[in-house]
Design an enzyme around this catalytic site. Sequence first.
Site, PDB file in Angstrom:
ATOM      1  N   HIS A  18       8.158  -2.340  26.076  1.00 31.61           N
ATOM      2  CA  HIS A  18       6.809  -1.909  26.478  1.00 31.61           C
ATOM      3  C   HIS A  18       6.845  -1.293  27.883  1.00 31.61           C
ATOM      4  O   HIS A  18       6.226  -0.260  28.135  1.00 31.61           O
ATOM      5  CB  HIS A  18       5.850  -3.106  26.538  1.00 31.61           C
ATOM      6  CG  HIS A  18       5.541  -3.749  25.221  1.00 31.61           C
ATOM      7  ND1 HIS A  18       5.577  -5.111  25.039  1.00 31.61           N
ATOM      8  CD2 HIS A  18       5.152  -3.222  24.027  1.00 31.61           C
ATOM      9  CE1 HIS A  18       5.240  -5.398  23.797  1.00 31.61           C
ATOM     10  NE2 HIS A  18       4.977  -4.270  23.161  1.00 31.61           N
ATOM     11  N   LYS A  42      -6.917 -14.071  16.534  1.00 30.92           N
ATOM     12  CA  LYS A  42      -5.532 -14.530  16.610  1.00 30.92           C
ATOM     13  C   LYS A  42      -5.399 -15.525  17.748  1.00 30.92           C
ATOM     14  O   LYS A  42      -6.152 -15.462  18.718  1.00 30.92           O
ATOM     15  CB  LYS A  42      -4.617 -13.340  16.913  1.00 30.92           C
ATOM     16  CG  LYS A  42      -4.120 -12.616  15.693  1.00 30.92           C
ATOM     17  CD  LYS A  42      -2.937 -11.759  16.106  1.00 30.92           C
ATOM     18  CE  LYS A  42      -2.551 -10.746  15.060  1.00 30.92           C
ATOM     19  NZ  LYS A  42      -1.602  -9.767  15.605  1.00 30.92           N
ATOM     20  N   ARG A  91       9.940   2.190  17.825  1.00 36.01           N
ATOM     21  CA  ARG A  91      11.275   1.626  17.989  1.00 36.01           C
ATOM     22  C   ARG A  91      12.189   2.090  16.873  1.00 36.01           C
ATOM     23  O   ARG A  91      13.295   2.541  17.088  1.00 36.01           O
ATOM     24  CB  ARG A  91      11.222   0.097  17.969  1.00 36.01           C
ATOM     25  CG  ARG A  91      10.681  -0.511  19.226  1.00 36.01           C
ATOM     26  CD  ARG A  91      10.305  -1.932  19.000  1.00 36.01           C
ATOM     27  NE  ARG A  91       9.393  -2.037  17.869  1.00 36.01           N
ATOM     28  CZ  ARG A  91       8.768  -3.126  17.506  1.00 36.01           C
ATOM     29  NH1 ARG A  91       8.975  -4.240  18.147  1.00 36.01           N
ATOM     30  NH2 ARG A  91       7.933  -3.125  16.484  1.00 36.01           N
ATOM     31  N   SER A 129       7.797  -8.562  20.725  1.00 36.30           N
ATOM     32  CA  SER A 129       7.154  -9.748  21.300  1.00 36.30           C
ATOM     33  C   SER A 129       7.384 -10.942  20.376  1.00 36.30           C
ATOM     34  O   SER A 129       7.571 -12.072  20.829  1.00 36.30           O
ATOM     35  CB  SER A 129       5.658  -9.509  21.469  1.00 36.30           C
ATOM     36  OG  SER A 129       5.436  -8.431  22.335  1.00 36.30           O
TER      37      SER A 129
END
Length: 162
Positions: A18, A42, A91, A129
């Site tokens: 990031h 969440k 990615r 993450s």
Amino acid sequence: MRLAAIYPGSFDPLTNGHLDIIRRAARLADELIVAVLNNTQKTPLFTTAERVEMIREATSDLVGVEVACFHGLLVDYARERGARWIVRGLRAISDYETELQMAAINRRLYPEIDTLFLPGVEESAFISSRMVKEIITLGGDASAFVPAAVNRRLHEKSGGSR
Ligand code: PNS
């Protein structure tokens, strides 16, 4: 005209991948808003305030970068902030399908906005993450994958057991 871009994400937590995208996007835009999603559905590892704080620490050397949080639709926040670009990192090819879908939906909801994809650098291609959280939960060392400010907080979260 100043070019404002927005880099949205969960950033739970911020990774070196990031941070690399933030550094590169900051060179392209006059103003880059790193926008942390405040998702009430969440349960993140870090609170929104903690995530914002860690990103501020990790980006304190960068000019033109603001860290903020948002809830609701990204395009509404982008409109409110006058951002014309959404920045997202890619990615691997596996990211592409979801990212393309999000970009298309966002453009449909707000035709003045477009998404700019930046390829992740090779060293960061495998970092996520989710993996960082897994390493920490299992008592491992994630310092190679996250900025120092994040590593410190991860250490605190895991009770300083490492
Ligand atoms: O880091 P993430 O979890 O991959 O980021 C996803 C994020 C925050 C960019 C995305 O979930 C989002 O924009 N959420 C806000 C709600 C929204 O606008 N949804 C419609 C986009 S398809």
